[in-house]
Design an enzyme around this catalytic site. Structure first.
Site, short mmCIF file in Angstrom:
data_model
loop_
_atom_site.label_atom_id
_atom_site.label_comp_id
_atom_site.label_asym_id
_atom_site.label_seq_id
_atom_site.Cartn_x
_atom_site.Cartn_y
_atom_site.Cartn_z
N CYS A 2 0.95 -1.17 0.01
CA CYS A 2 -0.04 -0.06 -0.12
C CYS A 2 1.04 1.39 0.08
O CYS A 2 1.74 1.35 0.96
CB CYS A 2 -0.93 0.08 1.12
SG CYS A 2 -2.27 -1.13 1.02
N ARG A 27 4.13 -0.41 -4.70
CA ARG A 27 3.55 -1.11 -3.27
C ARG A 27 2.26 -1.79 -3.35
O ARG A 27 1.76 -2.44 -2.46
CB ARG A 27 3.69 0.03 -2.40
CG ARG A 27 5.07 0.56 -2.32
CD ARG A 27 5.08 2.01 -1.17
NE ARG A 27 4.72 1.45 0.20
CZ ARG A 27 5.68 1.07 0.86
NH1 ARG A 27 6.99 1.34 0.74
NH2 ARG A 27 5.22 0.79 2.04
N TRP A 75 -3.02 -2.62 -1.71
CA TRP A 75 -3.01 -4.01 -2.13
C TRP A 75 -3.71 -4.52 -0.97
O TRP A 75 -3.44 -4.55 0.22
CB TRP A 75 -1.28 -4.34 -1.62
CG TRP A 75 -0.91 -5.64 -2.06
CD1 TRP A 75 -0.48 -6.25 -3.19
CD2 TRP A 75 -0.92 -6.92 -1.02
NE1 TRP A 75 -0.32 -7.41 -2.98
CE2 TRP A 75 -0.51 -7.94 -1.68
CE3 TRP A 75 -1.01 -6.86 0.41
CZ2 TRP A 75 -0.29 -9.04 -1.07
CZ3 TRP A 75 -1.02 -7.95 0.87
CH2 TRP A 75 -0.53 -9.15 0.37
N ASN A 99 -2.19 1.89 5.66
CA ASN A 99 -1.29 0.74 5.27
C ASN A 99 -1.30 -0.19 6.33
O ASN A 99 -0.65 0.31 7.70
CB ASN A 99 -0.06 1.31 4.94
CG ASN A 99 1.03 0.35 4.76
OD1 ASN A 99 0.70 -0.83 4.20
ND2 ASN A 99 2.21 0.64 4.27
N GLY A 100 -1.66 -1.33 6.47
CA GLY A 100 -1.40 -2.24 7.42
C GLY A 100 -2.59 -2.98 7.74
O GLY A 100 -3.50 -3.20 6.79
N GLU A 484 16.14 -19.43 -5.77
CA GLU A 484 15.95 -17.73 -6.07
C GLU A 484 15.57 -18.12 -7.78
O GLU A 484 14.73 -17.02 -8.11
CB GLU A 484 17.50 -17.15 -5.91
CG GLU A 484 17.32 -15.68 -6.29
CD GLU A 484 16.16 -14.92 -5.82
OE1 GLU A 484 15.56 -15.27 -4.83
OE2 GLU A 484 16.09 -13.83 -6.15
N LYS A 488 12.12 -16.25 -9.11
CA LYS A 488 12.19 -15.28 -10.15
C LYS A 488 10.93 -15.59 -11.04
O LYS A 488 10.21 -14.88 -11.63
CB LYS A 488 13.38 -14.99 -10.67
CG LYS A 488 14.54 -14.34 -10.05
CD LYS A 488 14.04 -13.08 -9.46
CE LYS A 488 13.42 -12.79 -8.08
NZ LYS A 488 13.87 -12.52 -6.88
N GLU A 491 7.59 -15.68 -9.79
CA GLU A 491 7.15 -14.41 -9.57
C GLU A 491 6.70 -13.45 -10.62
O GLU A 491 5.58 -13.12 -10.53
CB GLU A 491 8.10 -13.49 -8.81
CG GLU A 491 8.40 -13.53 -7.45
CD GLU A 491 9.53 -13.07 -6.80
OE1 GLU A 491 9.18 -12.32 -5.78
OE2 GLU A 491 10.45 -12.68 -7.41
N HIS A 507 14.70 -38.83 -4.49
CA HIS A 507 14.00 -39.23 -3.25
C HIS A 507 12.70 -39.00 -3.55
O HIS A 507 11.93 -38.50 -2.45
CB HIS A 507 14.56 -38.50 -2.10
CG HIS A 507 16.01 -39.06 -1.70
ND1 HIS A 507 16.14 -40.27 -1.18
CD2 HIS A 507 17.27 -38.36 -2.00
CE1 HIS A 507 17.53 -40.47 -1.07
NE2 HIS A 507 18.19 -39.12 -1.20
N LYS A 604 5.91 -4.96 -3.51
CA LYS A 604 7.60 -4.87 -2.99
C LYS A 604 7.01 -4.48 -1.55
O LYS A 604 6.23 -3.72 -1.22
CB LYS A 604 8.35 -3.80 -3.84
CG LYS A 604 9.80 -4.11 -3.59
CD LYS A 604 10.50 -3.57 -4.78
CE LYS A 604 11.76 -3.74 -4.80
NZ LYS A 604 12.23 -5.22 -5.04
#
Ligand code: HGA
Length: 609
Positions: A2, A27, A75, A99-100, A484, A488, A491, A507, A604
């Protein structure tokens, strides 16, 4: 998560609000809105779902005017993406952006409904603004006092800004668990979740601290700390250039940030490599160096990409410095009863320094008897930096692409320097430090070299972008690189990808192998290569489709594609091998046409737990 922007000025601030909130779109980008107080002292509110460009369209030709206003990019956490749930929310004469998360919003909502309040949204934010109104009406006192009383009732993490038509020349900002900064102008002041929003207006910032309430007027600001005492907070002169937040010749921020990595790493190393022999962290004092001498264990806590950097460093701490190191995902660390090792030192990693899970873990760690703590972070002035005993900045420069790239490689660079420093302090000789300094000096050149091979990666991406699933494999320090690489890809291209240590394949995951599931393997030519070659054979025998990233000679069977990685020194191989995987994810997403800088459902700087 946000984005919040607010301004109190002597001029019309509509253009500023729109431009600045658009810069915070990384954001949150499911909906956005703004509110102004107009000449007749009424709220004018415009909201819409979708990107800020929709809001810009909706406000065009409306001839909006206001000298004070709020804007928000959302968001969603409480309530679906809809215009009704989009901020700002209003209760009579008070408007809010937030925000929160308010954890007890359900109970408060029931209480307020009983008091006669009608809710137009499903958000926890509307609960705050009605509560504020109720508190003020009940006592007949100022909005500031109503704010103090309301905060006692709110549980959770939040930052918010409110404005009030009964006093239209001041904003009230609250910072608790999510970042807020005040940007100081001349005869005008601003508030935002991130300095990026304000860089074209001012470079002078005040970072509000946990629990602060600020009254922001055009000519002055007054800050109360959590004990309700007036405090002076330091004014920080930002050295971030406004130009940094532009894409320049690149199509996406992520692309720009991938190609910036040699420069970012050079900046990370600058002023820290002395005479090309030793590493100096001027930020650390004698006391910290003394702690390094005595520590016997390192505990690292991080999330997402930072967690993968931490996993690589575990290998370095244990194999180079002989220091036992444990790495844990922050939300897990905070969810269980912990047994702290003897003489353990606590490290957090975060790009933004606002990652809520990591901040919570840091706060918990302070009660557990660690020798001390350190954060490795990209954002000066962020909450993690403020709350940690020590900080090493990664100096990657502003990272806007939601999928982290340069923050990962600069975190690794700082971690490797830290390993070298600790070894020297503990062993009282600096041969390892000297060797690492030499290799780190070469690293940016090595990365420049591999970036030039982008066309080959584009060709591989063209073969892979239709795929639905992929597996990434790596051994030892390449396992976190496989993780990683898979992250990527997930995402930004929404392709399901999983990473395994190469030896784990037999396994279980081997059952998945067929000609439709590409396997990406990173395999530097080191002492582990023969074992990895055996794994490659196992996949080949089952008709798997293999893409190997390696500098070793390979027996190229029908289903194998080899991306020949240039030579790199073993110690920095993890930093080097992630580059082609970043490019691969980027070019696959480009071919798929996804929204690379703002992937769906993600934001982000994850400021909610
Ligand atoms: N809970 C609020 C704000 C969401 C948020 O801060 N996201 O990061 C909402 O759902 O609107």
């Amino acid at each position: 998560m946000c984005g919040i922007v607010a301004a109190v000025t002597q001029r019309n601030i509509i253009d500023f609000l729109l431009e600045s909130i658009q810069r915070l779109e990384y954001r949150g980008y499911d909906s956005s809105g703004l509110a102004l107080i107009n000449k007749n002292n009424n709220f004018i509110r415009v909201r819409c779902i979708g990107k800020v460009s929709q809001l810009i369209k909706k406000t065009k030709n409306k001839k909006l005017f206001g000298k004070i206003g709020l804007a928000h990019t959302r968001w969603a956490t409480h309530g679906k993406v809809s215009e009704e749930n989009t901020h700002p929310h209003i209760s009579s004469h008070i408007a809010i952006v937030h925000n929160g998360i308010i954890e007890n919003s359900f109970q408060l909502r029931l209480f307020l409904e009983k008091q006669g309040y009608i809710f137009y949204s499903d958000t926890d934010t509307e609960v705050i603004v009605h509560l504020l109104h109720w508190e003020q009406k009940k006592t007949g006192k100022s909005l500031l006092e109503a704010m103090h009383n309301s905060l006692i009732r709110l549980h959770g993490n939040y930052s918010m800004v409110v404005m009030d038509t009964h006093n239209s020349s001041r904003l009230i900002a609250v910072c608790s668990g999510s970042p807020l900064i005040i940007g100081l102008g001349i005869g005008e002041n601003f508030i935002a979740s991130d300095q990026i929003a304000l860089l074209n207006i001012t470079k002078r910032f005040i970072y509000l601290k946990e629990g602060d309430i600020a009254i922001v007027q055009p000519e002055q600001t007054q800050i109360f700390n959590k004990h309700n005492s007036i405090v002076q907070r330091k004014i920080i002169q930002s050295d971030v250039q406004y130009e940094c937040v532009k894409k320049g010749k690149y199509k996406h921020y992520m692309e720009k940030e991938i190609y910036e990595q040699p420069t970012s790493i050079r900046n990370t190393l600058k002023h820290r490599l002395k005479n090309n022999k030793t590493i100096d962290f001027p930020e650390l004092g004698v006391q910290e160096k003394n702690i390094f001498l005595h520590l016997e264990h390192i505990q690292i806590v991080a999330c997402g990409t930072s967690y993968h950097a931490a996993m690589v460093s575990k290998h370095w701490f244990e194999s180079i410095a002989n220091i036992p190191c444990d790495v844990e995902v922050a939300s897990e660390f905070s969810s269980r009863k912990l047994a702290v090792r003897k003489k353990s030192f606590f490290i957090t990693l975060s790009q933004s320094g606002e990652t809520a899970d990591t901040l919570t873990a840091l706060r918990i760690s302070k009660k557990l008897g660690y020798l001390g703590n350190l954060t490795i972070c990209n954002m000066k002035g962020s909450s993690l930096v403020q709350e940690s005993d020590n900080c090493l900045l990664t100096k990657a420069g502003i990272e806007i692409g939601v999928a982290s790239t340069k923050s990962f490689t600069t975190q690794l660079t700082v971690l490797l320097m830290l390993v070298a420093k600790i070894v020297s302090i503990k062993q009282k000789k600096n041969d390892i430090e000297k060797k690492i300094v030499k290799i780190l000096n070469i690293l940016p050149y090595r990365i420049e070299e591999i970036l030039k091979k982008n066309q080959e990666i584009k060709n591989i991406a063209k073969k892979l972008y239709h795929t639905k699933n992929m597996i990434f494999l790596g051994r030892r320090d390449q396992y976190p690189i496989a993780m990683e690489g898979a992250l990527k890809l997930k995402e930004i291209s929404y392709i399901h990808a999983e990473a395994y240590p190469s030896g784990e394949l037999k396994h279980g995951p081997l059952a998945l192998i067929d000609k439709n599931i590409p396997i990406i393997i990173t395999a530097p030519n080191n002492s582990l290569i023969e074992k990895t070659k055996k794994n490659i054979q196992e996949i080949c025998s089952r008709g798997g489709l293999i893409y190997i990233f390696s500098d070793a000679e390979m027996n190229l069977e029908k289903n194998i594609t080899l991306f020949k990685v240039p030579y790199v020194e073993e110690i920095i191989a993890p930093i080097f091998y992630i580059i082609p995987l970043q490019l691969l994810a980027y070019y696959i997403a480009l071919s798929k046409g996804t929204n690379i800088d703002q992937p769906r459902n993600l934001a982000k700087s994850v400021t909610v737990e």
